[in-house]
Write an enzyme that holds these catalytic residues in place. Structure first.
Site, short mmCIF file in Angstrom:
data_model
loop_
_atom_site.label_atom_id
_atom_site.label_comp_id
_atom_site.label_asym_id
_atom_site.label_seq_id
_atom_site.Cartn_x
_atom_site.Cartn_y
_atom_site.Cartn_z
N TRP A 186 0.87 -1.18 0.00
CA TRP A 186 0.00 0.00 0.00
C TRP A 186 0.91 1.24 0.00
O TRP A 186 1.82 1.34 0.84
CB TRP A 186 -0.87 -0.06 1.25
CG TRP A 186 -1.82 1.08 1.43
CD1 TRP A 186 -2.69 1.57 0.50
CD2 TRP A 186 -2.02 1.85 2.63
NE1 TRP A 186 -3.41 2.60 1.05
CE2 TRP A 186 -3.02 2.80 2.34
CE3 TRP A 186 -1.45 1.83 3.90
CZ2 TRP A 186 -3.46 3.72 3.29
CZ3 TRP A 186 -1.89 2.74 4.84
CH2 TRP A 186 -2.88 3.67 4.53
N ASP A 267 -0.05 -5.36 9.67
CA ASP A 267 -1.05 -4.38 9.29
C ASP A 267 -2.33 -5.15 9.01
O ASP A 267 -2.42 -5.90 8.03
CB ASP A 267 -0.58 -3.63 8.04
CG ASP A 267 -1.58 -2.56 7.62
OD1 ASP A 267 -2.65 -2.47 8.26
OD2 ASP A 267 -1.30 -1.82 6.66
N LYS A 303 -12.80 -0.88 6.93
CA LYS A 303 -13.45 -1.75 5.94
C LYS A 303 -14.42 -2.72 6.61
O LYS A 303 -15.54 -2.86 6.15
CB LYS A 303 -12.41 -2.57 5.18
CG LYS A 303 -11.12 -1.84 4.85
CD LYS A 303 -11.23 -0.95 3.65
CE LYS A 303 -9.99 -0.08 3.55
NZ LYS A 303 -9.75 0.53 2.30
N1 IK2 Z 1 -3.21 -0.64 5.54
C1 IK2 Z 1 -3.63 -1.11 4.38
C2 IK2 Z 1 -2.95 -2.28 3.77
C3 IK2 Z 1 -4.71 -0.50 3.73
O1 IK2 Z 1 -5.14 -0.99 2.56
C4 IK2 Z 1 -5.32 0.59 4.33
C5 IK2 Z 1 -6.50 1.24 3.67
N2 IK2 Z 1 -6.35 1.54 2.36
O2 IK2 Z 1 -7.47 1.94 1.74
C6 IK2 Z 1 -7.32 2.79 0.67
C7 IK2 Z 1 -6.98 2.09 -0.60
O3 IK2 Z 1 -5.94 1.46 -0.72
O4 IK2 Z 1 -7.78 2.22 -1.51
C8 IK2 Z 1 -4.85 1.03 5.56
C9 IK2 Z 1 -3.78 0.39 6.14
C10 IK2 Z 1 -5.38 2.19 6.33
O5 IK2 Z 1 -6.67 2.41 6.31
P1 IK2 Z 1 -7.41 3.38 7.32
O6 IK2 Z 1 -6.42 4.38 7.81
O7 IK2 Z 1 -8.48 3.97 6.50
O8 IK2 Z 1 -7.88 2.50 8.39
#
Ligand code: IK2
Length: 457
Positions: A186, A267, A303
């Site tokens: 990510w 994560d 999510k």
């Molecule tokens: N870690 C991972 C692997 C994530 O995919 C996300 C959320 N990403 O969502 C946006 C996208 O890739 O389209 C997160 C962490 C962090 O998400 P949040 O801070 O919203 O909980």
């Protein structure tokens, strides 16, 4: 001085300083309001034309849009009625609408009707119930680490905030300040860890030739990582590839990590979203905790509870001893306090309300499974549509990959073509959010992929 900063003559600047000082003096509660007003007038009436016309920020460059969220910006500007946003990883219903879970609405109603609730600051580490319940959710309610009080859990601002707090804690208190992240990962990980004070290195993860896990490369790269380094592991539903190790492979990864004294940092942004089962998706984390070793876990409820904008998450640090965990928590407070002081109440209260009530918890698991199942059925429908069209290539990875995303294998040019000709928006690495698809839009996507592939061929 920065070359593009407006030049500022010293006499002028010291005259302004004098007036500001005089203003500050007059703003002293012991002085009269009339003199403060006079000082304020003198400041606004001054001949400062160059001062007013040149911003001190005029040298600031226009930053590019975020590679993921910028896709939505471009999508919003497109007037086409057939446009389709498969960029951001956010769940949509079959009608293409954002979803608020029924159980979340129920929890909110309970909170609204509770007249004993107040809006006072909560502790730096967040709501105690939320923290305990979050730890149980990821580690299991019978986890020895929890029973032995070896875990500290702090409420943070969703997954991102949990990762950032973890990074800053490690930068202050862990000797080996290098973190290995998978390739690809990510995109935000790189920035979170670098700005959190860690040196970021990479390990092989995805093999484009098989569109699967590069297991050998992963083992080699982690095998040659510096002793003690931190390793970022996606707990399940790897973003962006949708490729997860099998449980047997996780076990091999665990053995390697422990034998090299590496520190796992999980994560967990998709618990329940990969398989539809909260326990199954937590298995990789649990096998690491079961060996008695240490690790960090960042959890997100964006999510799996659909609480994206509520920013609800938790950071847990599993230690070998209870007294260490307690000291670690005291230091986490020192990281959090100057960052945002204490977390918000609402989202974490929703989560705690659901997790502590067995009926609501059960209802959540059903709604979560329905989301996961709809994504799985979108995989099948897209796969079948491409087979039916005879689109060149092997598309079996669409049904093999797990979680919210399919890493299609489409290249940057093909993605640009699909956006230009079909108004389909996705990240330039070819990742599509399956959660943004519906039975109605699958044929449109299949047409676009088919045309993009044939054009390239
Ligand atoms: N870690 C991972 C692997 C994530 O995919 C996300 C959320 N990403 O969502 C946006 C996208 O890739 O389209 C997160 C962490 C962090 O998400 P949040 O801070 O919203 O909980």
């Amino acid at each position: 001085m920065h070359p593009q900063l407006p030049s500022f003559d010293a006499a002028h600047s010291s005259a302004i300083d004098r007036r500001i000082n005089s203003l500050l003096k007059h703003l002293d509660p012991s002085s009269s309001s009339q003199s403060a007003a006079a000082a304020m007038d003198s400041l606004s009436a001054s001949p400062t034309s160059s001062f007013q016309s040149n911003s001190v920020f005029s040298h600031v460059d226009q930053a590019p849009e975020d590679p993921i969220l910028g896709v939505t910006v471009a999508y919003n500007k497109d007037p086409s009625p057939v446009k389709l946003n498969l960029g951001v990883g956010a769940y949509r219903t079959e009608e293409g609408k954002p979803l608020i879970l029924n159980v979340v609405r129920k929890a909110e109603q309970i909170l609204v009707n509770d007249s004993t609730r107040v809006k006072e600051y909560i502790p730096i580490v967040g709501i105690a119930d939320f923290n305990k319940l979050s730890a149980k959710l990821i580690f299991g309610s019978d986890s020895p680490a929890i029973q032995e009080s070896r875990v500290t859990t702090v409420q943070c601002l969703s997954g991102t905030g949990s990762l950032r707090v973890g990074a800053e804690f490690l930068a202050r208190h862990y000797a080996q300040r290098t973190i290995y992240v998978p390739v690809p990962t990510w995109g935000n990980h790189l920035k979170i860890f670098a700005l959190g004070g860690l040196a970021v290195k990479t390990y092989r993860y995805y093999d484009p030739s098989t569109r699967g896990l590069h297991f050998q490369g992963l083992l080699e790269d982690l095998g040659s990582a510096e002793m003690g380094s931190v390793v970022l592991l996606h707990a399940c539903a790897h973003n962006p590839t949708g490729v997860d190790p099998t449980l047997e492979q996780w076990e091999q990864i665990r053995q390697l990590i422990r034998s090299k004294g590496l520190l796992p940092f999980f994560d967990s942004a998709y618990q329940g979203f990969a398989s539809g089962s909260l326990d199954a998706d937590a298995q990789p984390v649990r096998i690491f905790v079961a060996d008695g070793g240490e690790c960090l876990v960042a959890q997100s409820y964006a999510k799996n509870m659909g609480l994206y904008g509520e920013r609800v998450g938790a950071l847990s640090i599993v230690c070998k001893k209870a007294d260490v965990a307690s000291r670690v928590e005291s230091q986490l407070k020192l990281v959090i306090r100057p960052m945002y002081s204490s977390p918000p109440i609402h989202g974490a209260s929703i989560v705690a309300t659901i997790l502590k009530d067995s009926e609501m918890y059960h209802e959540w698991t059903i709604e979560l499974k329905a989301m996961a199942d709809r994504i799985i059925s979108m995989r099948q429908e897209l796969h079948e549509a491409l087979l039916a069209k005879g689109t060149p290539g092997d598309w079996s990875h669409i049904i093999k990959q797990i979680g919210m995303f399919t890493f299609t294998g489409l290249n940057k040019d093909q993605v640009a073509f699909m956006t230009k000709e079909f108004h389909i928006y996705m990240t330039s690495d070819g990742r599509i959010s399956m959660a943004g698809l519906s039975s109605r839009t699958v044929p449109h996507l299949a047409d676009a992929i088919d045309a993009a592939v044939k054009l390239a061929g």
